[in-house]
Design a protein around this motif. Structure first.
Motif, PDB file in Angstrom:
ATOM      1  N   ARG A   8       8.504  -0.596  -0.669  1.00 24.51           N
ATOM      2  CA  ARG A   8       8.806  -1.390  -1.747  1.00 24.51           C
ATOM      3  C   ARG A   8       8.914  -2.918  -1.623  1.00 24.51           C
ATOM      4  O   ARG A   8       8.314  -3.687  -2.636  1.00 24.51           O
ATOM      5  CB  ARG A   8      10.540  -1.095  -2.268  1.00 24.51           C
ATOM      6  CG  ARG A   8      10.280   0.010  -3.117  1.00 24.51           C
ATOM      7  CD  ARG A   8      11.729   0.304  -3.818  1.00 24.51           C
ATOM      8  NE  ARG A   8      11.652  -0.591  -4.872  1.00 24.51           N
ATOM      9  CZ  ARG A   8      13.114  -0.784  -5.701  1.00 24.51           C
ATOM     10  NH1 ARG A   8      14.106   0.140  -5.723  1.00 24.51           N
ATOM     11  NH2 ARG A   8      12.870  -1.609  -6.480  1.00 24.51           N
ATOM     12  N   SER A  10       7.688  -6.412  -0.559  1.00 28.08           N
ATOM     13  CA  SER A  10       6.493  -7.100   0.089  1.00 28.08           C
ATOM     14  C   SER A  10       6.704  -7.987   1.245  1.00 28.08           C
ATOM     15  O   SER A  10       7.703  -8.616   1.777  1.00 28.08           O
ATOM     16  CB  SER A  10       5.936  -7.901  -1.085  1.00 28.08           C
ATOM     17  OG  SER A  10       6.726  -8.960  -1.630  1.00 28.08           O
ATOM     18  N   ALA A  18       0.151  -5.727  -0.764  1.00 23.84           N
ATOM     19  CA  ALA A  18       0.551  -4.648  -1.863  1.00 23.84           C
ATOM     20  C   ALA A  18      -0.507  -3.520  -1.940  1.00 23.84           C
ATOM     21  O   ALA A  18      -0.008  -2.362  -2.294  1.00 23.84           O
ATOM     22  CB  ALA A  18       0.509  -5.435  -3.254  1.00 23.84           C
ATOM     23  N   GLN A  42       8.876   3.184  -9.006  1.00 26.72           N
ATOM     24  CA  GLN A  42       9.242   1.953  -9.010  1.00 26.72           C
ATOM     25  C   GLN A  42       8.417   1.006  -8.085  1.00 26.72           C
ATOM     26  O   GLN A  42       7.799  -0.027  -8.326  1.00 26.72           O
ATOM     27  CB  GLN A  42      10.643   1.538  -8.961  1.00 26.72           C
ATOM     28  CG  GLN A  42      11.057  -0.102  -8.909  1.00 26.72           C
ATOM     29  CD  GLN A  42      10.648  -0.485 -10.347  1.00 26.72           C
ATOM     30  OE1 GLN A  42      10.830   0.257 -11.400  1.00 26.72           O
ATOM     31  NE2 GLN A  42      10.668  -1.671 -10.490  1.00 26.72           N
ATOM     32  N   ALA A  43       8.304   1.429  -6.903  1.00 27.64           N
ATOM     33  CA  ALA A  43       7.563   0.738  -5.873  1.00 27.64           C
ATOM     34  C   ALA A  43       5.912   0.839  -6.217  1.00 27.64           C
ATOM     35  O   ALA A  43       5.477  -0.375  -6.015  1.00 27.64           O
ATOM     36  CB  ALA A  43       7.697   1.644  -4.303  1.00 27.64           C
ATOM     37  N   THR A  45       4.741   0.876  -9.389  1.00 25.77           N
ATOM     38  CA  THR A  45       4.764  -0.233 -10.428  1.00 25.77           C
ATOM     39  C   THR A  45       4.629  -1.471  -9.759  1.00 25.77           C
ATOM     40  O   THR A  45       3.887  -2.636 -10.272  1.00 25.77           O
ATOM     41  CB  THR A  45       5.648   0.043 -11.491  1.00 25.77           C
ATOM     42  OG1 THR A  45       5.831   1.220 -11.918  1.00 25.77           O
ATOM     43  CG2 THR A  45       5.810  -0.803 -12.395  1.00 25.77           C
ATOM     44  N   GLU A  46       5.613  -1.747  -9.091  1.00 25.23           N
ATOM     45  CA  GLU A  46       5.644  -3.227  -8.438  1.00 25.23           C
ATOM     46  C   GLU A  46       4.283  -3.608  -7.832  1.00 25.23           C
ATOM     47  O   GLU A  46       3.766  -4.802  -7.810  1.00 25.23           O
ATOM     48  CB  GLU A  46       6.941  -3.501  -7.426  1.00 25.23           C
ATOM     49  CG  GLU A  46       8.109  -3.318  -8.115  1.00 25.23           C
ATOM     50  CD  GLU A  46       9.505  -3.109  -7.219  1.00 25.23           C
ATOM     51  OE1 GLU A  46       8.935  -3.219  -6.002  1.00 25.23           O
ATOM     52  OE2 GLU A  46      10.464  -3.194  -7.619  1.00 25.23           O
ATOM     53  N   CYS A  47       3.966  -2.640  -6.861  1.00 26.88           N
ATOM     54  CA  CYS A  47       2.511  -3.020  -6.188  1.00 26.88           C
ATOM     55  C   CYS A  47       1.548  -3.176  -7.089  1.00 26.88           C
ATOM     56  O   CYS A  47       0.725  -3.992  -6.944  1.00 26.88           O
ATOM     57  CB  CYS A  47       2.111  -1.866  -5.310  1.00 26.88           C
ATOM     58  SG  CYS A  47       3.073  -1.344  -3.843  1.00 26.88           S
ATOM     59  N   ILE A  49       1.596  -4.271 -10.289  1.00 25.19           N
ATOM     60  CA  ILE A  49       1.993  -5.676 -11.059  1.00 25.19           C
ATOM     61  C   ILE A  49       1.555  -6.928 -10.041  1.00 25.19           C
ATOM     62  O   ILE A  49       1.020  -7.760 -10.583  1.00 25.19           O
ATOM     63  CB  ILE A  49       3.511  -5.839 -11.601  1.00 25.19           C
ATOM     64  CG1 ILE A  49       3.630  -4.702 -12.576  1.00 25.19           C
ATOM     65  CG2 ILE A  49       3.803  -7.026 -12.001  1.00 25.19           C
ATOM     66  CD1 ILE A  49       5.262  -4.739 -12.897  1.00 25.19           C
ATOM     67  N   GLU A  50       1.892  -6.851  -8.789  1.00 26.77           N
ATOM     68  CA  GLU A  50       1.410  -7.739  -7.680  1.00 26.77           C
ATOM     69  C   GLU A  50      -0.096  -7.888  -7.752  1.00 26.77           C
ATOM     70  O   GLU A  50      -0.461  -8.894  -7.823  1.00 26.77           O
ATOM     71  CB  GLU A  50       2.026  -7.528  -6.457  1.00 26.77           C
ATOM     72  CG  GLU A  50       1.994  -8.696  -5.669  1.00 26.77           C
ATOM     73  CD  GLU A  50       2.626  -8.349  -4.242  1.00 26.77           C
ATOM     74  OE1 GLU A  50       2.324  -9.178  -3.299  1.00 26.77           O
ATOM     75  OE2 GLU A  50       3.358  -7.407  -4.187  1.00 26.77           O
TER      76      GLU A  50
END
Length: 381
Positions: A8, A10, A18, A42-43, A45-47, A49-50
């Motif tokens: 999760r 970064s 990412a 969620q992890a 999704t965050e990757c 988006i980054e």
């Protein structure tokens, strides 16, 4: 838990890091099983988006663990994510209590007979006012609409990639401006003619052309792209959710007829041209679906089926793209249509049978997607 935390959070390496974290997630197995874990979901999704925000989407195609199933999941996510943007511009919007958002949409026209001209400024303004009236609500009094004047064909919609969408929105509402809200209604810096070029020899360039040499030939679907400026955040009901409540609304359909009459005055607002308002994520697959119906109808007119025959539709992969082979059961004539990829297929396989069987005296037999030689469905990165 330690493994999830390592995925999760970064590190300073930016999008490359990412993408590496994304690869670790993809290595865990099929998305249906892996994403049952909410923290890993969620992890992921965050990757994504980054990677999107750092303009590094081209790296996704280089992830060794990328499979067709993962590419389809990621494509769906990016399609939805890229059609929304929150405006963060304190020089233009000093009110920090109320957010400001842009939602991408398109006007999709089917049944056009002649190539329309570039829209004039006055024509854009009139159509924008009609759409503003459709979406206006007491909770969204600052709503504004912008339509880009250039008509897009199916190949243009394919080129309307995630990166191009961001450029389009930024050209409408640059990061720094002192012109206030009226300043965002200018997208002269962007156009389909300046969008990224196709890969050499791409069949998308020729796969959606009209029937050359035929008089009074219906063109493949065309679209106008635009965006809605709104004070309402996505969780309050974004453009897609609000559009999906409209199809059975007589007022909505009547206003669409008015807009169609303004765009195509030669039709006098008749049913000759079908006009739809759809979110950006629907534009390409719906355009391909409608183009496929046109070509299937032309094929059937040439094949001249006798009675209620069965039309067999067989998808296959070739040279990186998904195609559809047509034939009447027991017949000799065949046709091949370009579907592009599995993201488009999801729409085509649902829309086309309904449209065909509701208007033509035929049955359709759809063969499943081939499990062998599957390609990625990430789109044009």
């Amino acid at each position: 838990m330690d493994e999830v935390e390592n995925i999760r959070f970064s590190d300073p390496d930016g999008p490359v890091s990412a993408v590496k974290r994304l690869g670790h997630i993809l290595e865990k197995g099929h998305p249906d099983q892996v994403l049952e874990n909410e923290e890993i979901d969620q992890a992921l999704t965050e990757c994504l988006i980054e990677v999107f925000k750092e303009d590094a989407l081209s790296l996704l195609g280089e992830v060794p663990a990328m499979t067709p199933d993962w590419s389809l999941y990621i494509r769906r996510f990016l399609e939805a994510y890229s059609e929304e943007a929150e405006i963060e511009n304190p020089l233009v919007l000093p009110d920090k209590e109320n957010g400001s958002y842009l939602y991408g949409f398109g006007l999709l026209a089917d049944g056009v007979m002649n190539s329309p001209d570039l829209l004039s400024g006055e024509a854009c303004r009139q159509i924008e006012e009609q759409i503003e009236a459709l979406f206006a609500s007491p909770d969204d009094r600052g709503l504004k609409v912008h339509i880009h004047p250039e008509w897009a064909d199916v190949s243009d919609l394919y080129r309307f990639s995630f990166a191009e969408r961001r450029i389009f929105l930024e050209s409408m509402f640059p990061p720094v401006s002192a012109e206030g809200l009226t300043g965002f209604l200018k997208a002269d810096a962007w156009g389909f003619s300046g969008a990224s070029d196709f890969p050499a020899g791409s069949p998308v360039l020729t796969g959606f052309q009209g029937n050359a040499g035929e008089e009074d030939c219906t063109l493949p679907p065309l679209a106008l792209v635009g965006a809605i400026f709104s004070r309402c955040p996505p969780e309050a009901g974004n453009v897609r959710e609000r559009i999906e409540r409209f199809p059975d609304d007589r007022v909505f359909q009547s206003r669409l007829m008015d807009i169609s009459g303004m765009l195509f005055p030669e039709t006098k607002g008749s049913n000759d041209v079908s006009l739809s308002i759809v979110p950006w994520s629907y534009l390409l697959p719906m355009a391909v679906s409608l183009a496929s119906v046109q070509k299937i109808v032309t094929f059937l007119e040439r094949a001249r089926p006798k009675g209620r025959e069965t039309l067999e539709l067989v998808p296959f992969w070739e040279k990186g793209f998904l195609w559809l082979h047509l034939s009447l059961k027991g017949g000799t004539q065949t046709e091949e249509l370009l579907l592009i990829d599995e993201y488009v297929w999801e729409f085509v396989s649902e829309l086309v049978p309904t449209l065909l069987e509701s208007h033509l005296p035929i049955r359709t037999k759809w063969y499943p997607l081939p499990s062998e030689n599957r390609e990625l469905s990430l789109g044009l990165l």
